[in-house]
Design a protein around this motif. Sequence first.
Motif, short mmCIF file in Angstrom:
data_model
loop_
_atom_site.label_atom_id
_atom_site.label_comp_id
_atom_site.label_asym_id
_atom_site.label_seq_id
_atom_site.Cartn_x
_atom_site.Cartn_y
_atom_site.Cartn_z
N GLY A 276 0.78 -0.86 0.13
CA GLY A 276 -0.10 0.19 0.35
C GLY A 276 0.66 1.00 -0.58
N GLY A 277 1.93 1.53 0.22
CA GLY A 277 2.80 2.43 -0.26
C GLY A 277 3.16 3.27 -0.89
N PRO A 278 4.42 3.71 -1.95
CA PRO A 278 4.46 4.36 -3.38
C PRO A 278 4.97 3.35 -3.57
CG PRO A 278 5.67 5.32 -1.04
CD PRO A 278 4.33 4.48 -0.47
N ASP A 279 6.03 2.76 -2.93
CA ASP A 279 6.45 1.65 -3.76
C ASP A 279 6.08 0.26 -4.64
OD1 ASP A 279 8.79 3.15 -2.57
OD2 ASP A 279 9.21 2.16 -1.77
N SER A 280 5.48 0.09 -3.08
CA SER A 280 5.00 -0.82 -4.09
C SER A 280 3.28 -0.85 -4.60
CB SER A 280 4.24 -2.11 -3.13
OG SER A 280 3.55 -1.62 -1.87
N VAL A 281 2.71 -0.16 -4.55
CA VAL A 281 1.18 0.64 -5.84
C VAL A 281 1.89 1.10 -6.50
CG1 VAL A 281 -0.45 2.48 -5.43
CG2 VAL A 281 0.31 1.10 -3.76
N ILE B 170 0.11 -8.44 2.52
CA ILE B 170 0.92 -8.76 4.02
C ILE B 170 0.26 -8.23 5.24
CG2 ILE B 170 2.53 -10.44 5.80
CD1 ILE B 170 1.68 -11.75 2.92
N ASP B 171 -0.88 -7.92 5.56
CA ASP B 171 -0.91 -7.35 7.29
C ASP B 171 -0.63 -8.05 8.74
OD1 ASP B 171 -1.76 -6.39 9.27
OD2 ASP B 171 -4.03 -6.44 9.15
N HIS B 172 0.56 -7.01 9.07
CA HIS B 172 1.26 -8.27 10.12
C HIS B 172 -0.07 -8.32 11.87
CE1 HIS B 172 4.06 -7.26 7.02
NE2 HIS B 172 5.02 -8.67 8.13
N GLY B 173 -0.49 -7.34 11.40
CA GLY B 173 -1.62 -6.74 12.26
C GLY B 173 -0.43 -5.73 13.60
N LEU B 174 0.07 -5.51 12.68
CA LEU B 174 0.94 -4.70 14.15
C LEU B 174 0.86 -3.17 13.87
CD1 LEU B 174 3.91 -5.48 12.52
CD2 LEU B 174 2.90 -6.30 15.17
N ARG B 175 -0.51 -2.54 13.25
CA ARG B 175 -1.11 -1.57 12.97
C ARG B 175 -2.19 -1.67 12.33
NH1 ARG B 175 0.12 1.47 8.96
NH2 ARG B 175 1.14 -0.01 7.41
N ALA B 176 -3.30 -0.73 13.64
CA ALA B 176 -4.97 -0.88 13.02
C ALA B 176 -4.76 -0.31 11.92
CB ALA B 176 -5.61 0.46 14.60
N GLU B 177 -3.68 0.89 10.85
CA GLU B 177 -4.32 1.16 9.91
C GLU B 177 -4.19 -0.09 8.65
OE1 GLU B 177 -2.88 4.21 12.39
OE2 GLU B 177 -2.11 2.27 12.00
N ALA B 178 -3.24 -0.60 9.35
CA ALA B 178 -2.90 -2.51 7.95
C ALA B 178 -3.74 -2.75 7.63
CB ALA B 178 -2.61 -2.96 8.61
N ALA B 179 -4.91 -3.32 8.32
CA ALA B 179 -6.12 -3.71 7.51
C ALA B 179 -7.29 -2.54 6.41
CB ALA B 179 -7.56 -3.89 8.18
N ARG B 180 -7.11 -0.78 6.81
CA ARG B 180 -7.76 -0.26 6.24
C ARG B 180 -7.09 0.08 4.39
NH1 ARG B 180 -5.83 4.59 4.83
NH2 ARG B 180 -5.29 4.71 7.00
N GLU B 181 -5.42 -0.22 5.00
CA GLU B 181 -4.45 0.07 3.43
C GLU B 181 -4.72 -1.37 2.53
OE1 GLU B 181 -1.12 2.44 6.17
OE2 GLU B 181 -1.09 0.52 5.80
N ALA B 182 -4.86 -2.10 3.20
CA ALA B 182 -4.57 -3.47 2.12
C ALA B 182 -6.63 -3.43 1.40
CB ALA B 182 -5.60 -5.18 3.10
N ARG B 183 -7.28 -2.44 2.23
CA ARG B 183 -8.80 -2.79 1.94
C ARG B 183 -8.32 -1.37 0.20
NH1 ARG B 183 -11.05 -3.33 6.93
NH2 ARG B 183 -11.53 -0.36 6.52
N PHE C 137 -1.37 6.50 -2.07
CA PHE C 137 -0.98 6.00 -1.82
C PHE C 137 -0.64 5.97 -0.25
CE2 PHE C 137 1.92 8.60 -2.88
CZ PHE C 137 2.76 8.94 -2.04
N ALA C 138 -0.52 4.98 0.31
CA ALA C 138 -0.20 4.79 2.12
C ALA C 138 1.11 5.56 2.89
CB ALA C 138 -1.36 3.57 2.99
N GLU C 139 1.37 5.94 3.78
CA GLU C 139 2.32 6.04 4.30
C GLU C 139 2.76 5.73 5.75
OE1 GLU C 139 4.87 7.68 3.25
OE2 GLU C 139 4.80 9.30 1.83
N ASP C 140 3.42 4.32 5.74
CA ASP C 140 3.85 3.11 6.73
C ASP C 140 4.42 4.36 7.36
OD1 ASP C 140 4.16 1.60 8.91
OD2 ASP C 140 4.95 0.60 7.35
N PRO C 141 3.21 4.97 9.20
CA PRO C 141 4.34 5.20 9.66
C PRO C 141 5.89 5.10 10.27
CG PRO C 141 2.42 4.22 10.79
CD PRO C 141 2.82 4.21 9.93
#
Length: 346
Positions: free
Chosen positions: A33-38, A62-75, A189-193
Amino acid sequence: MPDDDHSPISVQDAKCLFADWKAAPAIVLAVSGGPDSVAMMWLAARWRRAAKRGPHLIAVTIDHGLRAEAAREARDVKRLAKTLDVPHRTLRWSGAKPKTGLPAAARDARYRLLAKAARAAGATHILTAHTRDDQAETVLMRMARGSGIAGLAAMARQSQRDGVVLARPLLQIPKARLVATLEKAGIGFAEDPTNRDTSLTRPRLRALMPALAAEGFDARNLTRLASRLARANAALEILADGAERYLALGQRDPDHAGFDANAFAALSEEIRVRLLLRRIDRVGHEGPAELGKVEALLAALDRAGAETAHAKRRIRLKQTLAGALVSLVDGRIRIDPAPPRRRRMN
């Protein structure tokens, strides 16, 4: 490709980037979901659409289950993949997470899940979006750890992992070009903190990059260094192949007979280190041997050889390393599986 670090990647550029994998039956695209992979997914989809024939593409997040935002980014990735006519799957890293070494554990879990998805889809390749910037950071990280030539060669364009080919088509592309590509196409795209979390090594090095670049340690030069060391490493591996065959001459079962200590001592130090590493990793049962420990083992073998020559008698040596038993007995070096460690009684 043009030498403009901020120019969007064209359709023709994309054709060159993915040409090596046009004969693959299916390819998994690792898209976080980050700029590189998108950008990689968008470029790969355009490339495949323009080709008369080519691989089936499957995007996997892959949702590592480490950030609440990851599920939304996967969607969000799933929605974009649908517009590109690319099937998408989200896989979750479940179970307890380690308290230490979390980045490495998450990386291993990511590749394990990607490989599982590739096998399920009949894909022979997994494409990741590692960029020139990532390669430069990897070189710096390995310099800090005192890596040898193989380590400083950093990431290869292609490598084997978990039974599939791991490919990095963007390894010579700066991140800025991928961001420019998405901006031109109007794709978000998403920005992973965690990329800005300075408690982690890679973000700390990333923050240092502007100052290092001013001294000549920019991403282009560091990536060039990695390429040159990869070339040197490949040449040394060929020499090590020849040395291994030389030591095995006249032996019916070289893997179990060992090799002559004098013949081994006549080889260059770098080749001897590589031969020890190869054999220990081949028969050991405790994971890859550390380079520094193998270098210490070689020094011990050299000292034993020198003492043998000085005292005019055979010096015996036995050491265990990475689950292998290394012995020097009667002028021969043997490397065998070490006996299992005894469990300590409470």
